[in-house]
Write an enzyme that holds these catalytic residues in place. Structure first.
Site, short mmCIF file in Angstrom:
data_model
loop_
_atom_site.label_atom_id
_atom_site.label_comp_id
_atom_site.label_asym_id
_atom_site.label_seq_id
_atom_site.Cartn_x
_atom_site.Cartn_y
_atom_site.Cartn_z
N SER A 261 -55.08 24.75 28.34
CA SER A 261 -54.01 24.29 29.28
C SER A 261 -53.46 23.13 29.20
O SER A 261 -53.20 22.33 29.37
CB SER A 261 -54.26 24.77 31.49
OG SER A 261 -55.27 26.20 30.89
N GLU B 33 -51.13 19.05 31.52
CA GLU B 33 -52.60 18.29 31.86
C GLU B 33 -53.41 17.52 30.46
O GLU B 33 -53.55 16.37 31.63
CB GLU B 33 -53.43 19.86 32.50
CG GLU B 33 -54.31 19.60 32.54
CD GLU B 33 -55.70 20.97 32.00
OE1 GLU B 33 -55.74 22.04 33.04
OE2 GLU B 33 -55.78 21.00 31.24
N ARG C 47 -58.70 18.85 38.21
CA ARG C 47 -58.28 18.29 36.82
C ARG C 47 -58.24 16.52 37.84
O ARG C 47 -57.41 16.67 36.96
CB ARG C 47 -56.91 19.05 36.04
CG ARG C 47 -57.08 20.47 35.58
CD ARG C 47 -58.63 20.33 34.94
NE ARG C 47 -58.61 22.16 33.62
CZ ARG C 47 -59.56 22.50 34.55
NH1 ARG C 47 -59.71 22.71 35.63
NH2 ARG C 47 -58.96 23.84 34.21
N1 EPU Z 1 -51.27 35.18 33.39
C1 EPU Z 1 -50.61 35.38 33.56
N2 EPU Z 1 -49.89 35.25 32.49
C2 EPU Z 1 -49.78 34.34 31.39
C3 EPU Z 1 -50.95 33.78 32.17
C4 EPU Z 1 -51.91 33.94 32.98
O1 EPU Z 1 -49.69 36.08 34.10
O2 EPU Z 1 -49.65 34.70 30.66
C5 EPU Z 1 -51.43 35.69 34.97
C6 EPU Z 1 -53.38 36.42 34.76
O3 EPU Z 1 -52.95 37.49 34.38
C7 EPU Z 1 -54.09 35.86 35.94
C8 EPU Z 1 -54.02 34.44 36.11
O4 EPU Z 1 -52.23 33.77 35.80
O5 EPU Z 1 -54.04 36.66 36.60
C9 EPU Z 1 -54.58 33.10 35.75
O6 EPU Z 1 -54.33 32.91 34.66
P1 EPU Z 1 -56.31 32.82 33.81
O7 EPU Z 1 -57.64 33.26 34.31
O8 EPU Z 1 -56.03 32.82 32.60
O9 EPU Z 1 -56.38 31.49 34.21
P2 EPU Z 1 -55.21 29.82 34.42
O10 EPU Z 1 -55.08 29.87 35.61
O11 EPU Z 1 -54.07 30.16 32.90
C10 EPU Z 1 -57.46 28.19 34.20
C11 EPU Z 1 -57.44 27.01 33.86
C12 EPU Z 1 -58.64 27.46 32.51
C13 EPU Z 1 -59.29 27.97 32.68
C14 EPU Z 1 -58.97 28.92 33.34
C15 EPU Z 1 -60.63 30.20 33.74
C16 EPU Z 1 -55.86 25.16 34.98
C17 EPU Z 1 -54.63 24.91 34.59
N3 EPU Z 1 -56.01 26.46 33.45
O12 EPU Z 1 -55.94 29.12 33.93
O13 EPU Z 1 -58.72 26.21 32.02
O14 EPU Z 1 -60.52 27.85 31.47
O15 EPU Z 1 -57.96 29.03 34.92
O16 EPU Z 1 -61.08 29.89 34.79
O17 EPU Z 1 -56.74 25.19 35.68
C18 EPU Z 1 -57.99 23.81 30.45
O18 EPU Z 1 -58.03 23.57 31.40
O19 EPU Z 1 -57.46 23.86 29.32
C19 EPU Z 1 -58.28 25.42 30.53
C20 EPU Z 1 -58.18 26.09 29.40
#
Ligand code: EPU
Length: 339
Positions: free
Chosen positions: A239, A335, A166
């Protein structure tokens, strides 16, 4: 003179948080000539210029006493191709997801994991957008940007953009570079990235045994639609925080106290933590204060239930940052760009 400049415009339709602030002046650039005209106008009238794309990575905390220039240039062309690959150039104002779909329809693979990301082509390099194991840098060829300090155009190849998680050179020199068009290196043979467990699982559930890029795109659209609110329905900027990188020691210490910690070890020895998990553990999931809230299905996403101001959202973000730091010793970095 082709540029229409409007005075005192609400920016509510132009930011996905749906925050209602006003711009002193507003214009849409459909061409390089429009961009030059807008910058010349602003220089002449001693106005600041705020360049926006889809407004999907932006938190507006006050009225914008400047010329807001929305990049609305359109156009997609193949600049080079052979049997295996194509270099495709897209204008900055192309909406991202329709562009991804267009590439898939032309049989070009590489962007499928980045399906359904809001925003525009020109904004994508700013923060090296990424999802489901693929980042923009993985399909990036080059871009043309205008240097607002010198008025000259410059070409950037992959190395020159200094892409990180990012992150990019452009993010570190805010206001200097205005992206005009971006070129992507896409592939005719499918080169699928199925590293992300939930994507593989979704394809399996759908009974897809030999996935095509289109299958992957559809699976990702389904996953995103379940977890991430549609900005047209509920204001948000995806995010709100980056997933923090911490030392292995700190990750181990948190993991001892919280066995469910979601952590991804990195090649350099650091560990990336799931910020959404930290925020949820801290009890913020589904929290609402007035019209500013934390999404009930994804704690990393702040939402505007209607009339939240940018200040309301920023206050909530700061409360979350303070709380997560107090509980886990982890600093969460925002972000979206703040104005
Ligand atoms: N999780 C929780 N609780 C929550 C949210 C997430 O426990 O409320 C856990 C999930 O269960 C999972 C882990 O955290 O084990 C990761 O969650 P998720 O796969 O939803 O991805 P993320 O890390 O929250 C990132 C990106 C997203 C992207 C997704 C999929 C960043 C800041 N965000 O989110 O990007 O779509 O991975 O690759 O890196 C964005 O940047 O706007 C965005 C949506």
């Amino acid at each position: 003179m082709s540029l229409d400049i409007h005075a005192d415009i609400s920016l509510k339709p132009f930011n996905t948080f749906g925050v209602d602030v006003r711009a002193r002046l507003f214009a849409e650039a459909h061409s390089d000539a429009d961009v030059h005209e807008a910058l010349a106008y602003a220089a002449e009238h001693r106005l600041e210029v705020l360049v926006i794309g889809g407004g999907s990575n932006l938190l507006l905390t006050r009225n914008v006493d400047a010329l807001v220039l929305r990049m609305a240039s359109r156009g997609v062309r193949i600049v080079r191709e052979d049997c295996d690959m194509a270099i495709v150039e897209a204008e900055a104002g192309e909406p991202w997801h329709p562009f991804v779909q267009d590439m898939l329809a032309r049989g070009l693979s590489g962007l499928e994991n980045l399906s359904l990301i809001p925003g525009t082509v020109g904004a994508a390099p700013m923060q090296n957008i990424g999802a489901y194991g693929v980042e923009l840098k993985d399909v990036f060829h080059s871009l043309t940007a205008l240097d607002r300090e010198t008025g000259e155009q410059r070409e950037f190849d992959l190395a020159a953009c200094a892409f990180g998680y990012r992150d990019s050179l452009f993010k570190h020199q805010p206001g200097r570079w205005l992206v005009l068009r971006v070129r992507f290196r896409l592939s005719y043979p499918a080169r699928l990235n199925l590293d992300y467990g939930p994507v593989r699982q979704r394809l399996q559930e759908q009974g897809v045994t030999e996935p095509t890029p289109m299958h992957v795109s559809r699976a990702i659209c389904a996953i995103r639609s379940e977890k991430l609110p549609d900005p047209a329905v509920l204001g948000n900027a995806g995010s709100f925080f980056k997933n923090p990188l911490v030392s292995a020691e700190l990750a181990a210490r948190i993991g001892e106290a919280h066995p469910g910690l979601v952590a991804y070890p990195q090649a350099d020895g650091q560990v990336k933590l799931a910020a959404g998990w930290l925020i949820e553990q801290a009890g913020w999931r589904g929290y609402r204060d007035g019209d500013a809230g934390v999404h009930a299905l994804q704690s990393l996403v702040l939402v505007n239930y209607g009339r939240a101001t940018g200040r309301d959202l920023l206050n909530l973000a700061e409360r979350i940052q303070t709380d997560v730091h107090a509980r886990f010793g982890v600093t969460l970095e925002m972000e979206p760009n703040l104005y």
